[in-house]
Design a protein around this motif. Structure first.
Motif, PDB file in Angstrom:
ATOM      1  N   MET A 605       7.930  -7.349   5.115  1.00  0.00           N
ATOM      2  CA  MET A 605       8.105  -5.943   4.743  1.00  0.00           C
ATOM      3  C   MET A 605       8.582  -5.095   5.914  1.00  0.00           C
ATOM      4  SD  MET A 605       4.695  -5.188   2.466  1.00  0.00           S
ATOM      5  CE  MET A 605       4.647  -5.456   0.692  1.00  0.00           C
ATOM      6  N   LEU A 606       8.011  -5.368   7.097  1.00  0.00           N
ATOM      7  CA  LEU A 606       8.192  -4.468   8.228  1.00  0.00           C
ATOM      8  C   LEU A 606       9.001  -5.080   9.364  1.00  0.00           C
ATOM      9  CD1 LEU A 606       4.535  -3.114   8.282  1.00  0.00           C
ATOM     10  CD2 LEU A 606       6.548  -2.014   7.296  1.00  0.00           C
ATOM     11  N   ILE A 689       8.276  -6.179  -2.231  1.00  0.00           N
ATOM     12  CA  ILE A 689       8.949  -5.031  -2.834  1.00  0.00           C
ATOM     13  C   ILE A 689       8.803  -3.845  -1.901  1.00  0.00           C
ATOM     14  CG2 ILE A 689       8.993  -3.466  -4.819  1.00  0.00           C
ATOM     15  CD1 ILE A 689       7.876  -5.737  -6.508  1.00  0.00           C
ATOM     16  N   LEU A 690       9.899  -3.196  -1.627  1.00  0.00           N
ATOM     17  CA  LEU A 690       9.934  -2.042  -0.733  1.00  0.00           C
ATOM     18  C   LEU A 690      10.574  -0.868  -1.454  1.00  0.00           C
ATOM     19  CD1 LEU A 690      11.275  -3.968   2.383  1.00  0.00           C
ATOM     20  CD2 LEU A 690       8.906  -3.278   1.991  1.00  0.00           C
ATOM     21  N   PHE A 691      10.154   0.345  -1.066  1.00  0.00           N
ATOM     22  CA  PHE A 691      10.657   1.541  -1.743  1.00  0.00           C
ATOM     23  C   PHE A 691      11.323   2.472  -0.732  1.00  0.00           C
ATOM     24  CE2 PHE A 691       7.256  -0.151  -4.311  1.00  0.00           C
ATOM     25  CZ  PHE A 691       7.799  -0.115  -5.588  1.00  0.00           C
ATOM     26  N   GLN A 698      10.434   5.938   3.513  1.00  0.00           N
ATOM     27  CA  GLN A 698      11.647   5.247   3.939  1.00  0.00           C
ATOM     28  C   GLN A 698      11.771   5.263   5.462  1.00  0.00           C
ATOM     29  OE1 GLN A 698      15.024   6.372   1.638  1.00  0.00           O
ATOM     30  NE2 GLN A 698      16.448   5.039   2.713  1.00  0.00           N
ATOM     31  N   GLU A 699      11.395   6.372   6.062  1.00  0.00           N
ATOM     32  CA  GLU A 699      11.436   6.452   7.524  1.00  0.00           C
ATOM     33  C   GLU A 699      10.485   5.428   8.151  1.00  0.00           C
ATOM     34  OE1 GLU A 699      10.509  10.445   8.569  1.00  0.00           O
ATOM     35  OE2 GLU A 699      12.291  11.310   7.598  1.00  0.00           O
ATOM     36  N   TYR A 700       9.321   5.257   7.540  1.00  0.00           N
ATOM     37  CA  TYR A 700       8.332   4.306   8.052  1.00  0.00           C
ATOM     38  C   TYR A 700       8.882   2.883   8.005  1.00  0.00           C
ATOM     39  CZ  TYR A 700       3.847   1.851   8.492  1.00  0.00           C
ATOM     40  OH  TYR A 700       2.820   1.027   8.892  1.00  0.00           O
ATOM     41  N   LEU A 701       9.509   2.521   6.899  1.00  0.00           N
ATOM     42  CA  LEU A 701      10.079   1.180   6.773  1.00  0.00           C
ATOM     43  C   LEU A 701      11.239   0.985   7.742  1.00  0.00           C
ATOM     44  CD1 LEU A 701      10.159   0.800   2.881  1.00  0.00           C
ATOM     45  CD2 LEU A 701       8.528  -0.236   4.459  1.00  0.00           C
TER      46      LEU A 701
END
Length: 746
Positions: A605-606, A689-691, A698-701
């Motif tokens: 995810m990250l 799954i990412l949003f 979105q900034e965090y991802l």
């Protein structure tokens, strides 16, 4: 729904005995507060007395819905003569294994090492400095059938301590040394396990596990091995991943999914499944899934919901959806606190009749034929008899009721469906469905007039996490936002009542206030998993951020930096003599197994290669059991399966909500419902799954994967980007196009 644990009704005389457990919150400890035994809770007060008076400690470990714990209490701990011996020669300590799994694990390891088996109640005698001398599980009150009774054991240990205390103490010391050496021994050369993508040893472990399961599979009744049969959802969850990996590539995949589906169907048809009230009992005492041990545990419900959801994704069989919904309805109706958290368990035993004193296992659940016929019309009773296998003399199979507890009683089991019963009763199928539904509801209402089993209304972080995952996954697969709300409420309860915002501490349990027991590795691992599931179901990045915070704290508290993997306890409590690692996926999965998959998901995810490496070290730390007996760790095998593929990253770019904020929760399903339904239509285990919400989420991802900063919805519509290693295919906005991408057709 808090319950009184006073053994007498309102206005009754004061109990004859009251001990120190009366000041505790645990339902199990409170059940023993009026024994004549001078019980202490686990703690320094008891330890100090044992040291000062140079007495052996008798440690009794159990839980409030444990049938044999109740039996031993009635036979021994309520007996004045037995209590007199216990009080004179021992310092007696009661432990709720659900509150203190760290204490339970240490001494259960000793009991299993010295006797070859374990279980509850667990009885262990310790030196004043807590080293184990003798241990076992349930002891009968008197000598019988060549087995020493509890009273004889007490006298023998007391005599040995009085005559040769140094020898007994040396025995405890040597036993502890042997256990410690066994725990700290490292794998022999040649047991290291390569776990990187596509490595042969990893595939060999999974293949070996499949072969072991296939050989032990009961192709007549489902399940693995002989009676008693336990559900063990992690085995089914591994089989689903093995089947998905071999989908369309020979018979291995078909055999793997076939074993799981057949087991789930047989389990759901049997008496282990509560056909009237929903949910599952703890296990089946026989090979047929017919006669259960009637307690209901929260951890079973959450895991079996996930297993049935995955089975539904494979088959689209409406029966699996029905089982999921009835189980979640049971949890929402009977096991949810006013604040939205989930209670721990319901007892196997209950009063035979209201106002009485006699309890029996399954009394709330079993039926005589006469009871059914009195409650229903003739057509309704006829349908119930056909569908649920009701017989005049009772329906428990020979050998399933050795003590005659259910003689003349019927455990409801699904013998045929309404369509088959309709033919036998000369009804239309639609009529039979209506009659069966009406009759079942009448029986459920009648059952509610009986005394209910004791409810353990303790709220345990780890078990709530398993239920949260079940509700979150159900909201995805079934598209039901009510389940998402239930999951979010339970997680919010944990945040408010079991988490310290200032220190970052996560606590183990809550009942009439938070306990002072900090969480263990399973609380962290299971709850991190729940938060990842909640994020993927809701789109709310706050759940993901909290998961990251908890993972970092888990690493500080439990990670074995030298050898990999996680200890079950923090090591800060000097009374816990062994710092152990869990390497078995049993009724609950090992925290190491769940943590390995959490780390792999977070890495994907990250874009965190450090967590990928850490996950691989967790897997490598279990190399020895994975190579020798991989079926001991089916949940770890699920993580190993994830590690063998580059995970699919499904990025959903969302337009802003009407108020300009991010689209989360129920609104997410309104905006992207058809696309989400397509993602969850089939079983895709190795995905995240990412949003891309256009805001802080979105900034965090994008801090880990810069390209995500530029992902946007097309023409103001929810848009899906399917990626591997953050390299994405062309975006799609229509479900049919997304199906082609996921199926590899475009």
């Amino acid at each position: 729904m808090s319950q009184s644990f006073t053994p007498h009704g309102p206005g009754a005389a004061k109990p004859k005995h009251t001990n120190r457990l009366a000041g505790e919150k645990s339902p199990y400890l409170l059940q023993h507060a009026h024994n004549p035994v001078d019980w202490y809770p686990w703690g320094e007060e008891a330890f100090a007395r044992a040291r000062d008076e140079k007495k052996v400690i008798f440690l009794s470990v159990g839980y409030s819905t444990c049938h044999w714990c109740h039996v031993m209490e009635r036979e021994s701990f309520e007996n004045e003569n037995v209590a007199r011996v216990m009080n004179e020669y021992f310092v007696n300590i009661k432990v709720d294994r659900e509150e203190r799994p760290d204490v339970d694990r240490v001494y259960m390891y000793f009991v299993q090492s010295t006797t070859g088996h374990g279980g509850w109640p667990m009885s262990v005698w310790l030196t004043p400095d807590l080293k184990p001398i003798v241990g076992g599980t349930y002891f009968p009150p008197v000598d019988a059938y060549g087995r020493m009774g509890f009273g004889s054991v007490l006298k023998k240990i007391a005599g040995a301590w009085q005559s040769t205390p140094e020898r007994v103490a040396e025995q405890g010391e040597s036993m502890l040394t042997a256990l410690r050496q066994e725990l700290t021994s490292q794998p022999e050369d040649g047991t290291a396990l390569e776990v990187g993508i596509g490595t042969a040893p990893a595939f060999e472990c999974m293949s070996k596990a499949f072969g072991q399961l296939a050989r032990s599979f009961d192709d007549a009744q489902g399940g693995f091995g002989r009676a008693p049969k336990f559900p063990r959802p992690s085995t089914l969850i591994f089989l689903h991943r093995y089947a998905a990996r071999h989908r369309g590539a020979g018979e291995k995949g078909a055999v793997a999914i076939g074993m799981s589906l057949y087991t789930l169907r047989k389990m759901a048809a049997g008496g282990m499944h509560d056909h009237l009230g929903g949910g599952f009992h703890r296990y089946s005492v026989d090979e047929f899934w017919h006669v259960p041990h009637f307690e209901k545990m929260l951890y079973d419900q959450g895991q079996l919901v996930v297993a049935c959801l995955e089975a539904f994704q494979f088959t689209r069989d409406a029966d699996f959806e029905r089982i999921v919904r009835s189980t979640l309805t049971y949890l929402q109706r009977d096991m949810t606190s006013p604040d939205g958290a989930f209670y721990s368990a319901e007892d196997a035993d209950s009063l035979v009749e209201a106002g009485g004193t006699e309890k029996a296992e399954g009394a709330f659940y079993v039926w005589t034929r006469e009871e059914i016929e009195r409650a229903l019309t003739q057509p309704e009773a006829a349908i119930i008899r056909e569908v649920y296998g009701v017989l005049q003399d009772g329906n428990t199979p020979e050998g399933s009721d050795p003590h005659g507890e259910f003689r003349g009683k019927n455990v409801l089991i699904w013998r045929m469906n309404a369509a088959e019963a309709a033919g036998r009763q000369k009804l239309k199928v639609s009529e039979a469905d209506q009659v069966l539904a009406a009759a079942s509801e009448k029986l459920r209402a009648m059952r509610l007039m009986r005394p209910r089993p004791h409810l353990d209304d303790k709220i345990i972080t780890a078990w709530n996490a398993l239920a949260i995952s079940g509700f979150a996954r159900a909201s995805q697969v079934l598209g039901d936002t009510d389940y998402l709300r239930a999951a979010g409420q339970a997680a919010a309860f944990v945040r408010m009542h079991l988490y310290d915002e200032e220190t970052g501490a996560l606590y183990r349990s809550y009942r009439e206030g938070r306990s002072n027991i900090e969480g263990f590795a399973d609380d962290f691992a299971f709850f991190i998993q729940a938060l990842l599931d909640l994020y993927e179901a809701s789109g709310d990045v706050l759940w993901l951020e909290w998961a990251v915070e908890l993972q970092e704290r888990m690493d500080k508290m439990f990670l074995d930096h030298e050898h990999g993997g996680y200890f079950t306890s923090s090591g800060r409590d000097a009374a816990i003599l062994l710092r152990m690692k869990e390497d078995y996926d049993g009724a609950e999965p090992s925290p190491n197994s769940v943590a390995a998959l959490n780390l792999l998901r977070l890495a994907a995810m990250l874009n965190r290669p450090d967590w990928q490496e850490q996950a691989e070290r967790v897997l490598q730390s279990c190399a020895k059991p994975l190579r020798a007996m991989p079926t001991a760790l089916p949940q770890m095998l699920a993580a190993l399966d994830f590690a063998q593929s580059k995970p699919i990253q499904i990025v959903i770019a969302l337009p802003p909500a009407a108020d300009g904020g991010p689209v989360v929760g129920a609104e997410l399903h309104e905006v992207a419902g058809p696309l989400l339904a397509e993602i969850h239509r089939t079983f895709l285990p190795n995905k995240v799954i990412l949003f891309a919400d256009g805001g802080e989420g979105q900034e965090y991802l994008a801090e880990g994967a810069e390209f995500l900063a530029s992902v946007t919805p097309i023409n103001g519509k929810a848009t899906v980007y399917v990626c591997r290693d953050f390299t994405c295919q062309l975006p799609v906005t229509e479900p049919a196009d997304l199906r082609n991408v996921l199926d590899g057709k475009s």
